[in-house]
Design a protein around this motif. Structure first.
Motif, mmCIF file in Angstrom:
data_model
loop_
_atom_site.group_PDB
_atom_site.id
_atom_site.type_symbol
_atom_site.label_atom_id
_atom_site.label_comp_id
_atom_site.label_asym_id
_atom_site.label_seq_id
_atom_site.Cartn_x
_atom_site.Cartn_y
_atom_site.Cartn_z
ATOM 1 N N LEU A 117 0.831 -1.205 0.000
ATOM 2 C CA LEU A 117 0.000 0.000 0.000
ATOM 3 C C LEU A 117 0.862 1.250 0.000
ATOM 4 C CD1 LEU A 117 -2.734 -0.991 2.626
ATOM 5 C CD2 LEU A 117 -3.002 -0.904 0.134
ATOM 6 N N PHE A 121 1.329 1.555 -4.239
ATOM 7 C CA PHE A 121 0.178 2.412 -4.533
ATOM 8 C C PHE A 121 0.486 3.887 -4.285
ATOM 9 C CE2 PHE A 121 -3.806 4.571 -3.465
ATOM 10 C CZ PHE A 121 -4.535 4.303 -4.608
ATOM 11 N N ALA A 161 -0.985 -1.574 -9.353
ATOM 12 C CA ALA A 161 -1.109 -0.369 -8.525
ATOM 13 C C ALA A 161 -1.043 0.902 -9.351
ATOM 14 C CB ALA A 161 -0.007 -0.360 -7.456
ATOM 15 N N SER A 201 -9.757 4.572 -7.317
ATOM 16 C CA SER A 201 -8.698 4.838 -6.346
ATOM 17 C C SER A 201 -9.044 4.197 -5.005
ATOM 18 C CB SER A 201 -8.516 6.354 -6.159
ATOM 19 O OG SER A 201 -8.085 6.943 -7.367
ATOM 20 N N PRO A 205 -6.674 -0.333 -4.170
ATOM 21 C CA PRO A 205 -5.912 -0.863 -3.030
ATOM 22 C C PRO A 205 -6.476 -2.179 -2.496
ATOM 23 C CG PRO A 205 -6.245 1.493 -2.781
ATOM 24 C CD PRO A 205 -7.083 1.065 -3.943
ATOM 25 N N LEU A 208 -5.544 -4.803 -5.068
ATOM 26 C CA LEU A 208 -4.108 -5.084 -4.992
ATOM 27 C C LEU A 208 -3.789 -6.093 -3.894
ATOM 28 C CD1 LEU A 208 -1.246 -4.039 -6.045
ATOM 29 C CD2 LEU A 208 -1.313 -2.490 -4.078
ATOM 30 N N ILE A 225 -6.357 -0.461 4.366
ATOM 31 C CA ILE A 225 -6.657 -0.304 2.940
ATOM 32 C C ILE A 225 -7.657 0.823 2.734
ATOM 33 C CG2 ILE A 225 -7.511 -1.453 0.873
ATOM 34 C CD1 ILE A 225 -6.780 -4.137 2.130
ATOM 35 N N THR A 228 -5.989 4.174 3.133
ATOM 36 C CA THR A 228 -5.160 4.467 1.959
ATOM 37 C C THR A 228 -6.013 4.917 0.787
ATOM 38 O OG1 THR A 228 -3.570 2.772 2.663
ATOM 39 C CG2 THR A 228 -3.429 3.535 0.385
ATOM 40 N N GLY A 229 -7.087 4.162 0.509
ATOM 41 C CA GLY A 229 -7.930 4.475 -0.635
ATOM 42 C C GLY A 229 -8.702 5.771 -0.479
ATOM 43 N N SER A 256 -2.128 10.601 1.048
ATOM 44 C CA SER A 256 -2.363 9.175 1.296
ATOM 45 C C SER A 256 -1.226 8.557 2.107
ATOM 46 C CB SER A 256 -2.527 8.436 -0.037
ATOM 47 O OG SER A 256 -2.799 7.073 0.173
#
Length: 553
Positions: A117, A121, A161, A201, A205, A208, A225, A228-229, A256
């Motif tokens: 991540l 990403f 990613a 977006s 993640p 992935l 996750i 992050t997203g 992020s």
């Protein structure tokens, strides 16, 4: 002057099949894993020339010149980026900086899923926004392999990613290219793309980690996750719709990364995922010694020394990506060569263009403003910072050239195919086949962008190639040209993971030469599935309320 021919057989199905031959040969040979990538690219290039000359009636001299132009363009700028990224990577390995970087990231988290991540990403999105053109996959692939990930995991997951950020890559270059060929305000196009890609977006993640660790492994870290997203998707929407389309990836990626690292201060996964191999059967991990991720803290000076090369790269590429820098240096550090008997000697005609439009064929050698030149300068500065002598750096560079030789040949051949198919009208023939799908055009028009990137290796090139076709077709069908122009770019990002040059960049960055077919087979169905999801969203935007309310009119 030669006018492009889009239906040489007088039968659209046969003409489309003929146009598809070069890409079918290329992908088929690579996927077979029985032919080395550079040989497959050369064979496909020969097929493309034969199709262009004997079926699409392109004069042989023009075909040869287009091939040469594409081959040179393949090295500058794409191959130039790859060569210098690998050079920097080898410098850091020789000095042990990569080992320290591994320890540092292990200090943030030893969980391989969260490392993906953070690096593949979020960090990859930063490099996409700063430079694009293959840099993110080259950098993140090299970092992941240095951290001990298996070659297939490092290469394939870097490709997956590097999707959602691509439309805003290289400081919004794809949006700018789309605006130039359609005449639509780039802020409107950027805003529309910013109403499509944030959904992905958020999704990518999860996708992935699911690919890497399976459903159970994904659910174990769903909070990380989600952070992050969301922390990427929300800034992506806000910046693209209310600021500008140029700094979307830069801003979203930094936010992020900061949110993920901050979240890890208050949350930890219950179970640490230590395996750097793909869940299930990972052929690239067989017989490999899997290095343990150290959680010991390095001295602050060592940490800064390990991070210094990447900080230098980020700083220089941010400068290299700005318009003011490119404008200032390109006023003198440039050599433009209009290709004789090719430049402005080929005309796009209806229905691809509303009127006969000459195709430019100029090789602009902007030697200083190339992203690869910035990368080389960053590598040299980093080398001195790490204590290298000039002689030792030269020796490392020579070894890097030898290492990358076949990959550079492959990339040049790939771009030669892309340039030839564009100038011969072969690409346009494929595009017209998609344009004939009527009410389903929002879906298939999105896949046209996917095909464009798969063929050319660039979202910018796909936008330039098909942008005007999207505009003309959407107006004929009563659809928003802003929607379909943006769909070309948003759909195109999912083709980035299967374009041949990206796969070669990934295999080179991870030192997994000769396995391009394995990488292609690994990412291919993910690319198609995600592209179809983008097409589904565009269909909803075109016809279904409330999604249609998202369309910029």
């Amino acid at each position: 002057m030669w006018n492009q021919v889009y239906d040489p057989f007088g039968n659209s199905a046969l003409s489309t099949l003929a146009a598809a031959l070069p890409v079918l040969v290329l992908l088929g040979l690579i996927a077979s894993n029985t032919v080395k990538a550079h040989i497959a690219a050369i064979i496909a290039l020969i097929v493309a020339n034969l199709v262009a000359i004997f079926i699409f009636t392109m004069p042989a001299g023009m075909s040869a010149r287009a091939t040469a132009l594409g081959a040179v363009t393949g090295f500058f700028p794409i191959g130039w980026i790859v060569l210098n990224v690998i050079f920097l990577y080898r410098l850091t390995v020789e000095k042990g900086a990569f080992e320290t970087l591994q320890t540092t990231i292990g200090g943030v988290t030893s969980d391989r899923r969260i490392q993906l991540l953070l690096i593949a990403f979020a960090f990859g999105a930063f490099f996409e926004g700063a430079s694009g053109f293959g840099t993110p996959v080259a950098v993140t692939g090299a970092i992941l392999i240095g951290l001990g990930f298996s070659p297939l995991a490092a290469s394939g997951l870097s490709l997956i990613a590097n999707t959602a950020p691509v439309a805003f890559g290289a400081l919004g270059t794809p949006i700018q290219g789309l605006s130039q060929v359609t005449g639509i305000d780039p802020f409107l196009l950027g805003a529309m793309v910013g109403r499509q890609l944030p959904f992905f977006s958020l999704l990518v993640p999860f996708w992935l980690i699911w690919v890497f660790a399976g459903r159970r492994g994904m659910l174990q870290i769903w909070p990380a996750i989600l952070v992050t997203g969301v922390s990427f998707a929300v800034p992506q929407f806000l910046i693209s719709n209310f600021i500008n389309p140029w700094i979307v990836d830069i801003g979203a990626s930094l936010i992020s990364m900061a949110c993920l690292i901050g979240f890890l201060q208050i949350w930890k996964p219950r179970e640490i995922w230590a395996s750097p191999a793909l869940r299930g059967h990972d052929v690239s991990a067989e017989g490999r010694i899997i290095p343990a991720v150290s959680t010991e803290r390095s001295a602050p000076a060592q940490v800064w020394m390990a991070l210094a090369p990447w900080i230098i790269v980020c700083a220089i590429l941010l400068i290299w990506g700005t318009d003011w820098f490119k404008t200032s240096v390109n006023s003198w550090a440039v050599w433009s060569y209009p290709v004789p008997d090719l430049h402005n000697q080929i005309a796009k005609v209806a229905p691809v263009a509303p009127r006969p439009t000459p195709e430019a064929a100029v090789f602009s050698f902007t030697w200083l403003s190339y992203t690869g030149s910035g990368m080389l300068i960053a590598a040299i500065i980093s080398g001195f910072v790490m204590g290298f002598t000039p002689g030792r750096m030269i020796m490392t560079y020579v070894r890097t050239i030898r290492l990358c030789a076949y990959s550079l040949i492959t990339i040049s051949a790939m771009l030669a195919i892309g340039t030839l198919t564009r100038l011969s009208g072969i690409d346009a023939t494929l595009g017209l086949a998609f344009a004939g799908t009527g009410v389903l055009y929002p879906f298939f028009g999105t896949l046209l962008g996917w095909l464009g990137v798969a063929l050319t290796g660039s979202d910018t090139a796909s936008n330039v190639l098909f942008g005007n076709l999207q505009k003309v077709t959407s107006e004929q069908l009563g659809l928003s040209p802003i929607l379909m122009g943006a769909a070309n770019s948003s759909g195109g990002v999912m083709g980035k993971m299967i374009d041949a040059q990206s796969i070669v960049v990934a295999s080179t960055a991870t030192n997994w030469f000769g396995h391009e077919g394995t990488i292609l087979r690994f990412v291919f169905w993910h690319s198609i599935a995600l592209a179809c999801l983008v097409g589904g969203l565009v269909m909803l935007q075109a016809y279904v309320h409330p999604f249609s309310a998202m369309v910029v009119h």
